[in-house]
Design a protein around this motif. Sequence first.
Motif, PDB file in Angstrom:
ATOM      1  N   CYS A  58      -3.626  -2.645   3.277  1.00  0.00           N
ATOM      2  CA  CYS A  58      -3.636  -3.667   2.222  1.00  0.00           C
ATOM      3  C   CYS A  58      -5.009  -4.337   2.206  1.00  0.00           C
ATOM      4  O   CYS A  58      -5.517  -4.760   3.248  1.00  0.00           O
ATOM      5  CB  CYS A  58      -2.540  -4.694   2.486  1.00  0.00           C
ATOM      6  SG  CYS A  58      -2.608  -6.122   1.361  1.00  0.00           S
ATOM      7  N   CYS A  61      -4.374  -8.205   3.498  1.00  0.00           N
ATOM      8  CA  CYS A  61      -3.841  -8.607   4.808  1.00  0.00           C
ATOM      9  C   CYS A  61      -3.921  -7.523   5.875  1.00  0.00           C
ATOM     10  O   CYS A  61      -3.698  -7.807   7.046  1.00  0.00           O
ATOM     11  CB  CYS A  61      -2.390  -9.075   4.660  1.00  0.00           C
ATOM     12  SG  CYS A  61      -1.200  -7.738   4.453  1.00  0.00           S
ATOM     13  N   ASN A  63      -1.873  -4.974   6.171  1.00  0.00           N
ATOM     14  CA  ASN A  63      -0.588  -4.287   6.311  1.00  0.00           C
ATOM     15  C   ASN A  63      -0.714  -2.863   5.736  1.00  0.00           C
ATOM     16  O   ASN A  63      -1.604  -2.584   4.951  1.00  0.00           O
ATOM     17  CB  ASN A  63       0.475  -5.079   5.533  1.00  0.00           C
ATOM     18  CG  ASN A  63       1.888  -4.558   5.734  1.00  0.00           C
ATOM     19  OD1 ASN A  63       2.145  -3.762   6.643  1.00  0.00           O
ATOM     20  ND2 ASN A  63       2.799  -5.016   4.890  1.00  0.00           N
ATOM     21  N   CYS A  70      -0.213  -4.921  -0.452  1.00  0.00           N
ATOM     22  CA  CYS A  70       1.114  -4.591   0.068  1.00  0.00           C
ATOM     23  C   CYS A  70       2.188  -5.387  -0.667  1.00  0.00           C
ATOM     24  O   CYS A  70       1.904  -6.326  -1.409  1.00  0.00           O
ATOM     25  CB  CYS A  70       1.181  -4.852   1.569  1.00  0.00           C
ATOM     26  SG  CYS A  70       1.327  -6.588   2.013  1.00  0.00           S
ATOM     27  N   CYS A  73       2.052  -9.170  -0.085  1.00  0.00           N
ATOM     28  CA  CYS A  73       0.960  -9.852  -0.798  1.00  0.00           C
ATOM     29  C   CYS A  73       1.218  -9.879  -2.308  1.00  0.00           C
ATOM     30  O   CYS A  73       0.729 -10.762  -3.016  1.00  0.00           O
ATOM     31  CB  CYS A  73      -0.376  -9.166  -0.500  1.00  0.00           C
ATOM     32  SG  CYS A  73      -0.981  -9.527   1.163  1.00  0.00           S
TER      33      CYS A  73
HETATM   34 ZN   LIG Z   1      -0.905  -7.420   2.237  1.00  0.00          ZN
END
Ligand SMILES: [Zn+2]
Lengths: 199, 199
Positions: A58, A61, A63, A70, A73
């Motif tokens: 992502c 973040c 992820n 993601c 988010c």
């Molecule tokens: Zn994210």
Amino acid sequence: MAEAPGDIEQLIDLMARLPGLGPRSARRAVLLMLKKRGAVMAPLATVMAQVAVSARDCARCGNITNSELCEICRDERRATGELCVVEDVADLWALERGGAFKGRYHVLGGTLSALDAVGPDELRIPRLVERVAEEGITEVILALNATVDGQTTAHYIADVLTASGVSLTSLAQGVPIGGELDYLDDGTIGAALRARKRF
Amino acid sequence: MAEAPGDIEQLIDLMARLPGLGPRSARRAVLLMLKKRGAVMAPLATVMAQVAVSARDCARCGNITNSELCEICRDERRATGELCVVEDVADLWALERGGAFKGRYHVLGGTLSALDAVGPDELRIPRLVERVAEEGITEVILALNATVDGQTTAHYIADVLTASGVSLTSLAQGVPIGGELDYLDDGTIGAALRARKRF
Ligand SMILES: [Zn+2]
Ligand SMILES: [Zn+2]
């Protein structure tokens, strides 16, 4: 001595590199796949090839996701002003399984480590500082593992973020000394999160 | 609660079906693959897809191979007149690692089991009888696991082959009660093979 055909040996070698599988269990896993070529091996190969192409980090973040951002988010309900900082995606998944945290995450991608020459720029620490400034973050929860490197990293981040005036907390009761989040049961993680204390 | 993207969940589910991997270790394995997409995941997917297509059972002995006949069946030096009967390919590999056996194998593909409704025709027992008649076999070594089903199967095969006049032996000292061949060290297997006794 003749063992398996070359490509099967290669498959066993690659499987044996996965955590939790030694050479012996890799052989057993491959034999089971060979027995269930249609039900296990073929779909596994297909999904794995697909994930190898589609999975990415992502952009916000860190992820794992198939998109630019993601699912967490992209979900506006999770813009609560709380940001939970974790070492890796396994810890994010562990917290999500607990279901207690409603905000967003920031995945560092490891911990600071003098031994392995991991500095702040190898992790997503500069990006974290930006996010705190840009996203209206009111609280940063340092959900790092209770290991030496985890706590060193938490203190470093706390120092870096002091100037921002954001509230800094960490997980409290329930995380045993030396404990890794991913090995805790979901209830323990939830309790530790609810009882989080100022860092 | 949001966890991993759908295809990653699917990958974790498939990995968790492999022996030795539960849901937790499957997640860890998938995360490591995601970290090492180029070095582990992509080659693993490629080799797995290749093996899923190329692997087949040796038409003669049931070993895993990429050809009509496996490497051992193609090797004329292994036509020693000794035939070693094993439950599955894992056991064949275990014996090959030991390096003590110079003859050929016959892989049954399991054991007789009233509970699981596995009869002689579900295994390669009819084919074993044919091979003993056709291949100049002088000795059949019953290298079955020291479990109830393994020993039931050994006795059944001994009955079926009595009329052929072939010499019947079994692995002797070194195989512990309830022990499975694939878990023994190579030296133990070699010793058990050398000290084999008349069945
Ligand atoms: Zn994210
Ligand atoms: Zn063969």
